[in-house]
Write a protein that holds these residues in place. Structure first.
Motif, PDB file in Angstrom:
ATOM      1  N   TRP A   1       0.838  -1.200   0.000  1.00 60.97           N
ATOM      2  CA  TRP A   1       0.000   0.000   0.000  1.00 60.97           C
ATOM      3  C   TRP A   1       0.873   1.250   0.000  1.00 60.97           C
ATOM      4  CZ3 TRP A   1      -0.923   4.317   2.927  1.00 60.97           C
ATOM      5  CH2 TRP A   1      -2.078   5.031   2.612  1.00 60.97           C
ATOM      6  N   LEU A   2       1.887   1.274   0.862  1.00 61.02           N
ATOM      7  CA  LEU A   2       2.793   2.427   0.927  1.00 61.02           C
ATOM      8  C   LEU A   2       3.557   2.615  -0.387  1.00 61.02           C
ATOM      9  CD1 LEU A   2       4.118   1.901   4.561  1.00 61.02           C
ATOM     10  CD2 LEU A   2       2.688   3.803   3.759  1.00 61.02           C
TER      11      LEU A   2
ATOM     12  N   ARG B   1       2.694   1.743  -3.373  1.00 60.78           N
ATOM     13  CA  ARG B   1       1.777   2.215  -4.429  1.00 60.78           C
ATOM     14  C   ARG B   1       1.332   3.654  -4.217  1.00 60.78           C
ATOM     15  NH1 ARG B   1      -0.629  -3.546  -4.144  1.00 60.78           N
ATOM     16  NH2 ARG B   1       0.458  -4.518  -5.892  1.00 60.78           N
ATOM     17  N   HIS B   2       1.606   4.184  -3.026  1.00 56.11           N
ATOM     18  CA  HIS B   2       1.252   5.574  -2.736  1.00 56.11           C
ATOM     19  C   HIS B   2       2.494   6.459  -2.659  1.00 56.11           C
ATOM     20  CE1 HIS B   2      -2.607   3.694  -1.869  1.00 56.11           C
ATOM     21  NE2 HIS B   2      -3.113   4.885  -2.114  1.00 56.11           N
ATOM     22  N   GLY B   3       3.558   6.033  -3.341  1.00 60.10           N
ATOM     23  CA  GLY B   3       4.720   6.894  -3.519  1.00 60.10           C
ATOM     24  C   GLY B   3       5.783   6.850  -2.437  1.00 60.10           C
ATOM     25  N   VAL B   4       5.628   6.013  -1.451  1.00 64.67           N
ATOM     26  CA  VAL B   4       6.631   5.916  -0.395  1.00 64.67           C
ATOM     27  C   VAL B   4       7.793   5.076  -0.925  1.00 64.67           C
ATOM     28  CG1 VAL B   4       7.058   5.090   1.968  1.00 64.67           C
ATOM     29  CG2 VAL B   4       4.851   6.125   1.382  1.00 64.67           C
TER      30      VAL B   4
END
Length: 117
Positions: free
Chosen positions: A80-81, A83-86
């Motif tokens: 999740w992280l 895929r959210h740019g982390v």
């Protein structure tokens, strides 16, 4: 004694290296192999060899089950992280930190629920 420890360490290292190499070519297959409880099974074999006690093994196996549960959310948090740019390292650190927190919560809650850990 040191040779037995070295053999165990080399075996575990070889398993990790094989999974990493497989992951370069077939990530899903590597994930399947990594998800197998190979380390737990090997640990039980080595523990049984060192101390063949059925009750001790039963306690170990049952506690392992309960300790696996707080580690599972890490495998959802990291993708999740990512895929959210982390960044990978930050996502990995956050996933590990989440696991540590959940292990701590498990240690607090388990005795109240009568869980054998």
């Amino acid at each position: 004694m040191i040779w037995g420890w070295l053999a165990k360490a080399l075996l575990a290292g070889a398993m990790i290296a094989a999974i990493a190499e497989l992951g370069r070519r077939l990530p899903t297959v590597a994930a399947l192999v990594a998800s197998l409880p190979l380390v737990s099974v090997l640990g039980m074999v080595f523990l049984w060899h060192a101390r063949p006690d059925a009750e001790n093994m039963a306690r170990h196996s049952e506690a392992t089950f309960w300790y696996v549960l707080p580690s599972l959310p890490m495998f959802l948090a990291i993708p999740w992280l990512l895929r959210h740019g982390v960044s990978f390292w930050a996502a990995l650190a956050a996933g590990c930190a989440l696991t540590v927190v959940l292990y701590g919560l498990m240690r607090l809650v388990a005795p109240k629920l009568g869980l054998p850990i």
